[in-house]
Design a protein around this motif. Structure first.
Motif, PDB file in Angstrom:
ATOM      1  N   ILE A   1       0.852  -1.187   0.000  1.00 15.40           N
ATOM      2  CA  ILE A   1       0.000   0.000   0.000  1.00 15.40           C
ATOM      3  C   ILE A   1       0.887   1.234   0.000  1.00 15.40           C
ATOM      4  O   ILE A   1       1.840   1.315   0.770  1.00 15.40           O
TER       5      ILE A   1
ATOM      6  N   THR B   1      -3.106  -4.063  -8.042  1.00 15.61           N
ATOM      7  CA  THR B   1      -4.491  -4.481  -7.806  1.00 15.61           C
ATOM      8  C   THR B   1      -5.453  -3.344  -8.140  1.00 15.61           C
ATOM      9  O   THR B   1      -6.304  -3.471  -9.011  1.00 15.61           O
ATOM     10  N   ALA B   2      -5.297  -2.229  -7.443  1.00  8.89           N
ATOM     11  CA  ALA B   2      -6.261  -1.139  -7.618  1.00  8.89           C
ATOM     12  C   ALA B   2      -5.644   0.186  -7.196  1.00  8.89           C
ATOM     13  O   ALA B   2      -4.621   0.220  -6.509  1.00  8.89           O
TER      14      ALA B   2
ATOM     15  N   VAL C   1      -6.927   4.424  -6.058  1.00  9.86           N
ATOM     16  CA  VAL C   1      -7.956   5.444  -5.828  1.00  9.86           C
ATOM     17  C   VAL C   1      -7.277   6.807  -5.821  1.00  9.86           C
ATOM     18  O   VAL C   1      -6.066   6.904  -5.657  1.00  9.86           O
ATOM     19  N   ALA C   2      -8.069   7.843  -6.001  1.00 14.84           N
ATOM     20  CA  ALA C   2      -7.524   9.200  -5.914  1.00 14.84           C
ATOM     21  C   ALA C   2      -8.510  10.114  -5.215  1.00 14.84           C
ATOM     22  O   ALA C   2      -9.719   9.992  -5.393  1.00 14.84           O
TER      23      ALA C   2
ATOM     24  N   SER D   1      -7.552   5.948 -15.075  1.00 11.17           N
ATOM     25  CA  SER D   1      -8.023   4.620 -15.477  1.00 11.17           C
ATOM     26  C   SER D   1      -7.073   4.003 -16.498  1.00 11.17           C
ATOM     27  O   SER D   1      -6.774   2.802 -16.429  1.00 11.17           O
TER      28      SER D   1
ATOM     29  N   GLU E   1      -6.951  -1.788 -11.458  1.00 12.29           N
ATOM     30  CA  GLU E   1      -8.252  -1.163 -11.692  1.00 12.29           C
ATOM     31  C   GLU E   1      -8.340   0.170 -10.941  1.00 12.29           C
ATOM     32  O   GLU E   1      -8.056   0.230  -9.748  1.00 12.29           O
ATOM     33  N   TYR E   2      -8.721   1.204 -11.654  1.00 14.91           N
ATOM     34  CA  TYR E   2      -8.954   2.491 -10.994  1.00 14.91           C
ATOM     35  C   TYR E   2     -10.393   2.513 -10.510  1.00 14.91           C
ATOM     36  O   TYR E   2     -11.310   2.333 -11.306  1.00 14.91           O
ATOM     37  N   VAL E   3     -10.582   2.713  -9.203  1.00 14.60           N
ATOM     38  CA  VAL E   3     -11.922   2.540  -8.641  1.00 14.60           C
ATOM     39  C   VAL E   3     -12.493   3.810  -8.026  1.00 14.60           C
ATOM     40  O   VAL E   3     -13.422   3.753  -7.231  1.00 14.60           O
ATOM     41  N   GLY E   4     -11.948   4.970  -8.417  1.00 10.51           N
ATOM     42  CA  GLY E   4     -12.573   6.220  -7.983  1.00 10.51           C
ATOM     43  C   GLY E   4     -11.948   6.809  -6.755  1.00 10.51           C
ATOM     44  O   GLY E   4     -10.759   6.612  -6.492  1.00 10.51           O
TER      45      GLY E   4
ATOM     46  N   THR F   1      -3.631   6.643  -4.024  1.00 12.30           N
ATOM     47  CA  THR F   1      -3.224   5.467  -3.260  1.00 12.30           C
ATOM     48  C   THR F   1      -3.303   4.261  -4.180  1.00 12.30           C
ATOM     49  O   THR F   1      -4.283   4.115  -4.907  1.00 12.30           O
TER      50      THR F   1
ATOM     51  N   ILE G   1      -2.664  -0.054  -4.466  1.00 19.00           N
ATOM     52  CA  ILE G   1      -2.572  -1.303  -3.720  1.00 19.00           C
ATOM     53  C   ILE G   1      -2.104  -2.391  -4.670  1.00 19.00           C
ATOM     54  O   ILE G   1      -2.566  -2.463  -5.811  1.00 19.00           O
TER      55      ILE G   1
END
Lengths: 298, 298
Positions: free
Chosen positions: B29, B69-70, B72-73, B93, B102-105, B119, B121
């Motif tokens: 992380i 993995t993913a 966020v911002a 994205s 994956e960008y998840v918002g 951030t 992960i």
């Protein structure tokens, strides 16, 4: 475009957005940015700020019914004072420890306004979304509402009169326990869940929108915090603030009526039944009158 | 206390801090806060900003040898312009998609200066830290150094002359590919790894500190980007900027000498051997002269 319109735009753009946290591969992830001017009133200690900033993200993890895994924070300030920085980190670490997660640090950045962006990660195989509330379910809230509204009042009084005892009480009220344990216990029964950070009224509107339902709320059953009662000028004012002020980080959850007793006995925190889920055309009412979509816009 | 002193303080306080990313339960992380004034020169599009901000965090994931993995911002701006916001999200994205994440918002927030906290992960069962470099290993760098230094020069020229072609080229250079795939391929062989975001010289000092070793660098082998050569006034200036400017997000890695060929054939990106790991008392030298700890402080 205001913030809510922008959020709605992003929900259309990003599949994973639009709930308390995004879900990816059994992880839930959520991030929040807080600023001194809007989120940390004068008198807030850096310990409380660290606790509260990380706690706000952990609350989103709780709202998905997930376990807390870890949290990070990006800390920006005009200068780095060792004592303030360590106090922030201790607050952040303590709130993580309280809910079984680990605070693992983050980033530092120079910035004219104290700003903290926190990200929390949790894990669950079975996340609870905002979208499953079903007519006939009851709607419940954990703990009490109005701690933060009371804290804000006490921060103002404490600063005005330069009263350390009042400020200490305000800080205590501002440090909340993220409802991770409650979220875990509620998850197997919950049909929809979110946190109350935008206020009860707005949370109900968001659940109604996501679940395509209505709500009938009984004002008398709303668990108003004693601290708010003691600072509010009247019972009506206390109810108004408990319903719309927000920033309380309790869980608002819908469950089948026959699960209430089981769930209540499994929770270490109070769970108040405050109303029921209705069909969408009934809208959202409190004591029979329309409950407007008012609350805190972050 | 400056930022580096503050970071050192936090490393003492937090067990998981002090590497490119924190490691918890098989997850890595990392979080970074970027500001318009210091990180996004005039002429940077919001698409590039989204790509670069999320890319910077993914680069830290790569430096641990982890899969993405993913991400966020948290996006803060004085106002929310739909086009700018969507451009940021698309950049974010796209860079995630490029590396299999994956960008998840994330979060939106009103703020007078455009600020993005990202951030990322990742996951790995076997993270690579900064601390394992061993005398006799070679030290290598992926790709080329100096893209961002060149971009900055072109942003200045493009803004001064109002030249959209130059600005477009600057934006291209500013969007880098996070070295997730290279990090994965290097991980089984790497003894120490980090990214070059603070510049090669500073990265070597940080690796030396964590691994308790020295480095002998051969200046001629440093892979200077053609774009930097073409904007620099001289070869010496190009070398100086490639070594100290930073912001390039390549991997700086130590591996046993006999693994070089295997690793090079497994990588889709160039891997340049730029020197060797020595005992600590030899310090850090380039062509026999001390290489100072100069670079970018974020």
């Amino acid at each position: 475009m205001d913030e809510r319109a922008a959020l709605a735009l992003l929900e259309r753009e990003l599949e994973a957005a639009g709930d308390d946290a995004a879900v990816v591969d059994g992880l839930v992830i959520t991030t929040d940015m807080l600023h001194e001017r809007t989120d940390f009133p004068a008198g807030t200690t850096r310990y409380t700020a660290g606790w509260r900033a990380v706690g706000a993200s952990l609350s989103d993890v709780a709202a998905m019914g997930a376990e807390a895994t870890a949290a990070v924070a990006a800390y920006a300030a005009p200068e780095f004072d060792a004592e303030e920085l360590l106090a922030f980190v201790r607050g952040a670490s303590d709130v993580c420890e309280r809910v079984g997660g680990e605070y693992v640090g983050g980033d530092l950045d120079g910035h004219e306004e104290f700003t903290a962006t926190t990200t929390a990660i949790g894990s669950t195989d079975d996340p609870v979304y905002r979208s499953g509330a079903t007519p006939g379910d009851v709607v419940c809230v954990t703990g009490t509402l109005g701690r933060s509204a009371a804290a804000l009042e006490l921060f103002e009084r404490g600063t005005r009169h330069d009263d350390p005892d009042v400020l200490e009480r305000a800080n205590e009220l501002f440090r909340f326990e993220p409802r991770i344990a409650a979220g875990r216990a509620l998850a197997p029964h919950a049909t929809a869940m979110m946190d109350s950070s935008d206020g009860l009224a707005r949370s109900l509107h968001q659940l109604a929108e996501a679940s395509d339902c209505g709500f009938e709320i009984d004002a008398e059953t709303i668990p108003i915090d004693d601290a708010l009662r003691s600072v509010a000028a009247s019972d009506d004012e206390a109810l108004e603030r408990a319903t719309t002020f927000g920033e309380d980080f309790e869980l608002v959850v819908t469950i089948p009526e026959d699960a209430v007793e089981t769930v209540q006995s499994a929770l270490a925190v109070d769970l108040s039944v405050i109303g029921s889920v209705t069909a969408r055309e009934n809208g959202i009412t409190m004591d029979g009158e329309a409950l407007e979509d008012r609350g805190y816009t972050h």
